[in-house]
Motif scaffolding. Structure first.
Motif, PDB file in Angstrom:
ATOM      1  N   UNK A  93      16.823  -4.251   7.506  1.00  0.00           N
ATOM      2  CA  UNK A  93      16.011  -5.128   6.681  1.00  0.00           C
ATOM      3  C   UNK A  93      15.840  -4.551   5.291  1.00  0.00           C
ATOM      4  N   UNK A  94      15.478  -5.415   4.340  1.00  0.00           N
ATOM      5  CA  UNK A  94      15.049  -4.971   3.023  1.00  0.00           C
ATOM      6  C   UNK A  94      13.597  -5.399   2.860  1.00  0.00           C
ATOM      7  N   UNK A  95      12.739  -4.451   2.540  1.00  0.00           N
ATOM      8  CA  UNK A  95      11.303  -4.699   2.450  1.00  0.00           C
ATOM      9  C   UNK A  95      10.834  -4.503   1.013  1.00  0.00           C
ATOM     10  N   UNK A  96      10.090  -5.464   0.507  1.00  0.00           N
ATOM     11  CA  UNK A  96       9.513  -5.335  -0.823  1.00  0.00           C
ATOM     12  C   UNK A  96       8.299  -4.421  -0.792  1.00  0.00           C
ATOM     13  N   UNK A  97       8.198  -3.537  -1.755  1.00  0.00           N
ATOM     14  CA  UNK A  97       7.102  -2.560  -1.787  1.00  0.00           C
ATOM     15  C   UNK A  97       6.372  -2.617  -3.119  1.00  0.00           C
ATOM     16  N   UNK A  98       5.051  -2.499  -3.034  1.00  0.00           N
ATOM     17  CA  UNK A  98       4.205  -2.365  -4.207  1.00  0.00           C
ATOM     18  C   UNK A  98       3.558  -0.985  -4.162  1.00  0.00           C
ATOM     19  N   UNK A  99       3.428  -0.374  -5.304  1.00  0.00           N
ATOM     20  CA  UNK A  99       2.705   0.896  -5.384  1.00  0.00           C
ATOM     21  C   UNK A  99       1.218   0.567  -5.474  1.00  0.00           C
ATOM     22  N   UNK A 100       0.445   1.103  -4.534  1.00  0.00           N
ATOM     23  CA  UNK A 100      -1.001   0.937  -4.628  1.00  0.00           C
ATOM     24  C   UNK A 100      -1.548   1.959  -5.617  1.00  0.00           C
TER      25      UNK A 100
ATOM     26  N   UNK B 170       0.799  -1.221   0.000  1.00  0.00           N
ATOM     27  CA  UNK B 170       0.000   0.000   0.000  1.00  0.00           C
ATOM     28  C   UNK B 170       0.837   1.280   0.000  1.00  0.00           C
ATOM     29  N   UNK B 171       1.948   1.271  -0.716  1.00  0.00           N
ATOM     30  CA  UNK B 171       2.793   2.464  -0.797  1.00  0.00           C
ATOM     31  C   UNK B 171       2.199   3.384  -1.865  1.00  0.00           C
ATOM     32  N   UNK B 172       1.850   4.615  -1.463  1.00  0.00           N
ATOM     33  CA  UNK B 172       1.120   5.477  -2.397  1.00  0.00           C
ATOM     34  C   UNK B 172       1.563   6.932  -2.403  1.00  0.00           C
ATOM     35  N   UNK B 173       2.648   7.255  -1.672  1.00  0.00           N
ATOM     36  CA  UNK B 173       3.108   8.651  -1.657  1.00  0.00           C
ATOM     37  C   UNK B 173       4.567   8.699  -1.236  1.00  0.00           C
ATOM     38  N   UNK B 174       5.225   9.790  -1.614  1.00  0.00           N
ATOM     39  CA  UNK B 174       6.668   9.884  -1.412  1.00  0.00           C
ATOM     40  C   UNK B 174       7.036   9.951   0.066  1.00  0.00           C
TER      41      UNK B 174
ATOM     42  N   UNK C 147      17.147   3.348   0.076  1.00  0.00           N
ATOM     43  CA  UNK C 147      17.843   2.275   0.798  1.00  0.00           C
ATOM     44  C   UNK C 147      16.866   1.443   1.620  1.00  0.00           C
ATOM     45  N   UNK C 148      17.057   0.150   1.622  1.00  0.00           N
ATOM     46  CA  UNK C 148      16.232  -0.735   2.426  1.00  0.00           C
ATOM     47  C   UNK C 148      14.935  -1.166   1.778  1.00  0.00           C
ATOM     48  N   UNK C 149      14.635  -0.636   0.597  1.00  0.00           N
ATOM     49  CA  UNK C 149      13.401  -0.996  -0.093  1.00  0.00           C
ATOM     50  C   UNK C 149      13.714  -1.554  -1.476  1.00  0.00           C
ATOM     51  N   UNK C 150      12.787  -2.329  -2.014  1.00  0.00           N
ATOM     52  CA  UNK C 150      12.867  -2.756  -3.414  1.00  0.00           C
ATOM     53  C   UNK C 150      11.477  -2.638  -4.018  1.00  0.00           C
ATOM     54  N   UNK C 151      11.421  -2.263  -5.267  1.00  0.00           N
ATOM     55  CA  UNK C 151      10.139  -2.124  -5.955  1.00  0.00           C
ATOM     56  C   UNK C 151       9.744  -3.482  -6.522  1.00  0.00           C
ATOM     57  N   UNK C 152       8.560  -3.959  -6.132  1.00  0.00           N
ATOM     58  CA  UNK C 152       8.140  -5.301  -6.530  1.00  0.00           C
ATOM     59  C   UNK C 152       6.968  -5.310  -7.508  1.00  0.00           C
ATOM     60  N   UNK C 153       6.203  -4.220  -7.582  1.00  0.00           N
ATOM     61  CA  UNK C 153       5.081  -4.235  -8.508  1.00  0.00           C
ATOM     62  C   UNK C 153       3.974  -3.299  -8.080  1.00  0.00           C
ATOM     63  N   UNK C 154       2.739  -3.675  -8.428  1.00  0.00           N
ATOM     64  CA  UNK C 154       1.576  -2.824  -8.204  1.00  0.00           C
ATOM     65  C   UNK C 154       0.461  -3.590  -7.505  1.00  0.00           C
ATOM     66  N   UNK C 155      -0.369  -2.840  -6.795  1.00  0.00           N
ATOM     67  CA  UNK C 155      -1.557  -3.391  -6.153  1.00  0.00           C
ATOM     68  C   UNK C 155      -2.734  -2.465  -6.404  1.00  0.00           C
ATOM     69  N   UNK C 156      -3.924  -3.029  -6.492  1.00  0.00           N
ATOM     70  CA  UNK C 156      -5.129  -2.203  -6.512  1.00  0.00           C
ATOM     71  C   UNK C 156      -6.274  -2.929  -5.832  1.00  0.00           C
ATOM     72  N   UNK C 157      -7.269  -2.146  -5.449  1.00  0.00           N
ATOM     73  CA  UNK C 157      -8.554  -2.640  -4.978  1.00  0.00           C
ATOM     74  C   UNK C 157      -9.586  -2.155  -5.985  1.00  0.00           C
ATOM     75  N   UNK C 158     -10.494  -3.026  -6.397  1.00  0.00           N
ATOM     76  CA  UNK C 158     -11.514  -2.614  -7.359  1.00  0.00           C
ATOM     77  C   UNK C 158     -12.243  -1.385  -6.818  1.00  0.00           C
ATOM     78  N   UNK C 159     -12.264  -0.277  -7.567  1.00  0.00           N
ATOM     79  CA  UNK C 159     -12.800   0.976  -7.031  1.00  0.00           C
ATOM     80  C   UNK C 159     -14.317   0.964  -6.867  1.00  0.00           C
ATOM     81  N   UNK C 160     -14.758   1.774  -5.893  1.00  0.00           N
ATOM     82  CA  UNK C 160     -16.193   1.909  -5.630  1.00  0.00           C
ATOM     83  C   UNK C 160     -16.794   3.095  -6.369  1.00  0.00           C
TER      84      UNK C 160
END
Length: 250
Positions: free
Chosen positions: A133-140, A114-118, A172-185
């Motif tokens: 640690x290194x944490x994988x992040x997805x852009x929501x 749920x990463x969505x802002x700088x 540092x400490x992060x890696x970009x892994x992809x994207x996530x979404x929730x079907x919008x309302x």
């Protein structure tokens, strides 16, 4: 456990049997969706969302072979991850995340969807570096958000995805892994999960042009996992269909 909630107590063995039966049904749905889409079953990973359910259920899931679990509230997730340490689980954080919770989330989450802002990228990076640690992040992605805004359920506007992904990749400490979404309302994709997931797939294809390793596409829940698989999701986040209808929050 897939219908109305029940207050009838069940024994641990009965609960584990319920979860096993529910998992089998979800597995059948995923396999059938993969077959219909001409995809191999190995291309889709099931993440079980365990929010509001106890650590005992998470332990049963691990015993049944589940390895990927998700939470969306830090306080509950932190306690549950600690209680289930040693179970061989990979923890995903999928809820909206405030910057002041980044340090706690980084302590247990292997992936943050749920990463969505700088500002959140900076907070997660600082926390990951401190924790070693290194944490994988997805852009929501919020398909109903205008550029420069965050969606009502979290998420960056499609036009802002690249900037957030670039920041993650450089942090540092992060890696970009992809994207996530929730079907919008709301918006043009409201009530159209397949169209929403197709749009996410298109955005993901563009992102892989600049970040080839960002190949996770996290989409689909209990009600719409088939649409997500058809649109190319690599990860589906399923809660109710595995654990049962959640009791009302108090």
């Amino acid at each position: 456990m897939t219908g109305e909630p029940t207050t009838d107590p069940v024994s641990p063995d009965e609960r584990k049997a319920q979860l096993a039966a529910n998992l089998a049904r979800v597995e059948h749905r995923i396999a059938a969706a993969c077959d219909a889409a001409g995809r191999d079953r190995s291309q889709v990973t099931l993440i079980v969302v365990t929010k509001t359910y106890p650590a005992d259920d998470v332990t049963f899931l691990a015993q049944l072979g589940v390895r990927q679990v998700a939470e969306n509230r830090d306080q509950e997730a932190a306690a549950k991850a600690a209680a289930c340490a040693g179970a061989g689980l990979s923890w995903h954080f999928v809820g909206q995340l405030q910057t002041n919770k980044a340090r706690s989330v980084v302590g247990y989450a292997d992936h943050v969807h749920s990463v969505d802002r700088l500002r959140l990228v900076t907070a997660l990076s600082d926390a990951a570096v401190r924790a070693g640690r290194e944490v994988g992040c997805l852009v929501q992605v919020a398909l109903d958000a205008a550029s420069g805004t965050v969606g009502g359920r979290g998420g960056a506007a499609p036009q802002d995805v690249e900037a957030v992904a670039d920041a993650i990749a450089a942090a540092p400490g992060l890696r970009i892994e992809g994207l996530m979404t929730v079907a919008p309302l709301a918006g043009e994709y409201a009530g159209q999960p397949r169209a929403a997931f197709d749009r996410l797939s298109d955005i993901a294809s563009v992102l892989r042009g600049s970040h080839p390793a960002a190949n996770m596409v996290s989409a689909g829940m209990s009600s719409d996992l088939e649409d997500a698989v058809a649109a190319g999701a690599t990860h589906v986040r399923v809660g109710t269909a595995v654990l049962g209808v959640r009791p009302p929050l108090r």
